[in-house]
Design a protein around this motif. Sequence first.
Motif, PDB file in Angstrom:
ATOM      1  N   LEU A 150      56.922  29.225   3.528  1.00  0.00           N
ATOM      2  CA  LEU A 150      56.185  29.546   4.749  1.00  0.00           C
ATOM      3  C   LEU A 150      56.775  30.791   5.401  1.00  0.00           C
ATOM      4  CD1 LEU A 150      55.858  25.982   6.340  1.00  0.00           C
ATOM      5  CD2 LEU A 150      53.971  27.393   5.507  1.00  0.00           C
ATOM      6  N   ILE A 151      55.940  31.803   5.651  1.00  0.00           N
ATOM      7  CA  ILE A 151      56.375  32.986   6.391  1.00  0.00           C
ATOM      8  C   ILE A 151      55.367  33.246   7.524  1.00  0.00           C
ATOM      9  CG2 ILE A 151      57.771  34.094   4.602  1.00  0.00           C
ATOM     10  CD1 ILE A 151      55.360  35.865   3.937  1.00  0.00           C
ATOM     11  N   PRO A 152      55.671  32.773   8.718  1.00  0.00           N
ATOM     12  CA  PRO A 152      54.750  32.955   9.849  1.00  0.00           C
ATOM     13  C   PRO A 152      54.807  34.383  10.394  1.00  0.00           C
ATOM     14  CG  PRO A 152      56.713  31.752  10.552  1.00  0.00           C
ATOM     15  CD  PRO A 152      56.828  31.937   9.070  1.00  0.00           C
ATOM     16  N   ILE A 153      53.954  35.245   9.857  1.00  0.00           N
ATOM     17  CA  ILE A 153      53.993  36.670  10.218  1.00  0.00           C
ATOM     18  C   ILE A 153      52.778  37.102  11.031  1.00  0.00           C
ATOM     19  CG2 ILE A 153      55.427  37.322   8.248  1.00  0.00           C
ATOM     20  CD1 ILE A 153      52.911  38.246   6.800  1.00  0.00           C
ATOM     21  N   LEU A 154      51.868  36.158  11.322  1.00  0.00           N
ATOM     22  CA  LEU A 154      50.624  36.537  11.993  1.00  0.00           C
ATOM     23  C   LEU A 154      50.584  36.117  13.465  1.00  0.00           C
ATOM     24  CD1 LEU A 154      48.046  35.780   9.144  1.00  0.00           C
ATOM     25  CD2 LEU A 154      48.992  37.986   9.829  1.00  0.00           C
ATOM     26  N   GLY A 155      51.744  35.993  14.097  1.00  0.00           N
ATOM     27  CA  GLY A 155      51.765  35.700  15.520  1.00  0.00           C
ATOM     28  C   GLY A 155      52.390  34.368  15.877  1.00  0.00           C
ATOM     29  N   ALA A 156      52.439  34.107  17.191  1.00  0.00           N
ATOM     30  CA  ALA A 156      53.114  32.920  17.717  1.00  0.00           C
ATOM     31  C   ALA A 156      52.481  31.623  17.223  1.00  0.00           C
ATOM     32  CB  ALA A 156      53.113  32.967  19.245  1.00  0.00           C
ATOM     33  N   SER A 158      51.115  31.063  14.416  1.00  0.00           N
ATOM     34  CA  SER A 158      51.554  30.832  13.035  1.00  0.00           C
ATOM     35  C   SER A 158      52.922  30.155  13.013  1.00  0.00           C
ATOM     36  CB  SER A 158      51.626  32.154  12.270  1.00  0.00           C
ATOM     37  OG  SER A 158      50.339  32.668  12.027  1.00  0.00           O
ATOM     38  N   VAL A 159      53.773  30.530  13.961  1.00  0.00           N
ATOM     39  CA  VAL A 159      55.099  29.907  14.066  1.00  0.00           C
ATOM     40  C   VAL A 159      54.942  28.432  14.411  1.00  0.00           C
ATOM     41  CG1 VAL A 159      57.291  29.890  15.308  1.00  0.00           C
ATOM     42  CG2 VAL A 159      56.202  32.072  14.734  1.00  0.00           C
ATOM     43  N   VAL A 160      54.078  28.122  15.387  1.00  0.00           N
ATOM     44  CA  VAL A 160      53.851  26.726  15.797  1.00  0.00           C
ATOM     45  C   VAL A 160      53.349  25.900  14.618  1.00  0.00           C
ATOM     46  CG1 VAL A 160      52.464  25.213  17.267  1.00  0.00           C
ATOM     47  CG2 VAL A 160      53.425  27.335  18.210  1.00  0.00           C
ATOM     48  N   LYS A 161      52.338  26.394  13.936  1.00  0.00           N
ATOM     49  CA  LYS A 161      51.760  25.645  12.801  1.00  0.00           C
ATOM     50  C   LYS A 161      52.772  25.494  11.659  1.00  0.00           C
ATOM     51  CE  LYS A 161      46.775  26.497  13.374  1.00  0.00           C
ATOM     52  NZ  LYS A 161      46.692  27.240  14.608  1.00  0.00           N
ATOM     53  N   SER A 162      53.535  26.547  11.397  1.00  0.00           N
ATOM     54  CA  SER A 162      54.541  26.487  10.324  1.00  0.00           C
ATOM     55  C   SER A 162      55.595  25.430  10.641  1.00  0.00           C
ATOM     56  CB  SER A 162      55.207  27.854  10.141  1.00  0.00           C
ATOM     57  OG  SER A 162      54.292  28.803   9.648  1.00  0.00           O
ATOM     58  N   ARG A 163      56.006  25.369  11.901  1.00  0.00           N
ATOM     59  CA  ARG A 163      56.974  24.348  12.316  1.00  0.00           C
ATOM     60  C   ARG A 163      56.401  22.944  12.120  1.00  0.00           C
ATOM     61  NH1 ARG A 163      61.307  25.445  15.729  1.00  0.00           N
ATOM     62  NH2 ARG A 163      61.736  27.656  16.086  1.00  0.00           N
ATOM     63  N   GLN A 164      55.162  22.746  12.513  1.00  0.00           N
ATOM     64  CA  GLN A 164      54.543  21.429  12.355  1.00  0.00           C
ATOM     65  C   GLN A 164      54.477  21.018  10.885  1.00  0.00           C
ATOM     66  OE1 GLN A 164      51.051  22.560  15.027  1.00  0.00           O
ATOM     67  NE2 GLN A 164      51.153  20.344  15.386  1.00  0.00           N
ATOM     68  N   ILE A 165      54.105  21.943  10.028  1.00  0.00           N
ATOM     69  CA  ILE A 165      53.998  21.643   8.593  1.00  0.00           C
ATOM     70  C   ILE A 165      55.377  21.390   8.004  1.00  0.00           C
ATOM     71  CG2 ILE A 165      53.379  22.632   6.339  1.00  0.00           C
ATOM     72  CD1 ILE A 165      51.089  24.126   7.951  1.00  0.00           C
ATOM     73  N   GLY A 189      56.840  19.738  15.828  1.00  0.00           N
ATOM     74  CA  GLY A 189      57.601  20.788  15.146  1.00  0.00           C
ATOM     75  C   GLY A 189      59.045  20.904  15.602  1.00  0.00           C
ATOM     76  N   SER A 190      59.617  19.799  16.055  1.00  0.00           N
ATOM     77  CA  SER A 190      60.980  19.855  16.595  1.00  0.00           C
ATOM     78  C   SER A 190      62.024  19.345  15.604  1.00  0.00           C
ATOM     79  CB  SER A 190      61.070  19.062  17.895  1.00  0.00           C
ATOM     80  OG  SER A 190      60.699  17.706  17.678  1.00  0.00           O
ATOM     81  N   CYS A 191      62.021  19.907  14.401  1.00  0.00           N
ATOM     82  CA  CYS A 191      63.080  19.608  13.432  1.00  0.00           C
ATOM     83  C   CYS A 191      63.833  20.915  13.158  1.00  0.00           C
ATOM     84  CB  CYS A 191      62.486  19.028  12.142  1.00  0.00           C
ATOM     85  SG  CYS A 191      61.475  20.216  11.207  1.00  0.00           S
TER      86      CYS A 191
END
Length: 237
Positions: A150-156, A158-165, A189-191
């Motif tokens: 996972l590389i969340p490069i398309l904005g904030a 993307s970071v939230v969704k990547s964390r959840q996944i 997404g709090s791991c």
Amino acid sequence: MKPKTTSLAALAALALALPLAAGAQEAAIRKNLAERVPGLNRIDEVRKMPMPGLYEIRIENEIFYTDAEGNYLFHGNLLDTKAKKNLTEERIDKLTAIKFDELDLKNAFSIVRGNGKRQMAVFEDPNCGYCKRFEKDLQKIDNVTVHLFLIPILGADSVVKSRQIWCAADKGKAWVDWMVRDTLPKNDGSCNTDALNANLEFARKYRITGTPAVVFADGTRVPGAINAQQVEKMLAR
């Protein structure tokens, strides 16, 4: 016989002097650029180019060119018109080549289909439309292990969704549910998501600026969404 002996001695002296001269030239370039250009005090490599008087300056995977004294500096593509080659592009491709067996799989999750014997690695952003199309096509591929970075490069978001996944109990299922069925896992997404930061740094180092980016087991790197037929062809190599 004396002239011959003298000639051999002169050649030996020249052979010894050449590395010293090259070292002095490199030192001069480093010194001058460090003094004149902020940020160029950490040059990783100086290489003489085929073009007379031209030197390559490498800072990590960034390429610049300068003259023998460091008086001029430019950033761009160097073309060999005779050989019809882009020397800069070839150099960057070499520097950013990814060795499959050196990928840090602890920063990825793996999705196994069938016997999982064939392997590939994919770098993706959960908000990438091309990635969603690619993932839907990837469902047709059997007997493969997909290592997903996972590389969340398309904005904030993307970071939230990547964390959840990444924080889901079954990361592979959570990924497919989102990319194919538009269903996100129910967590905040709090791991520990250090892996995402490591992946972003890896992407920066190896110039992965778009998604999806696919790396096959033989080291072949393919940017962009390729279809199932193309994936099968690459896996068969």
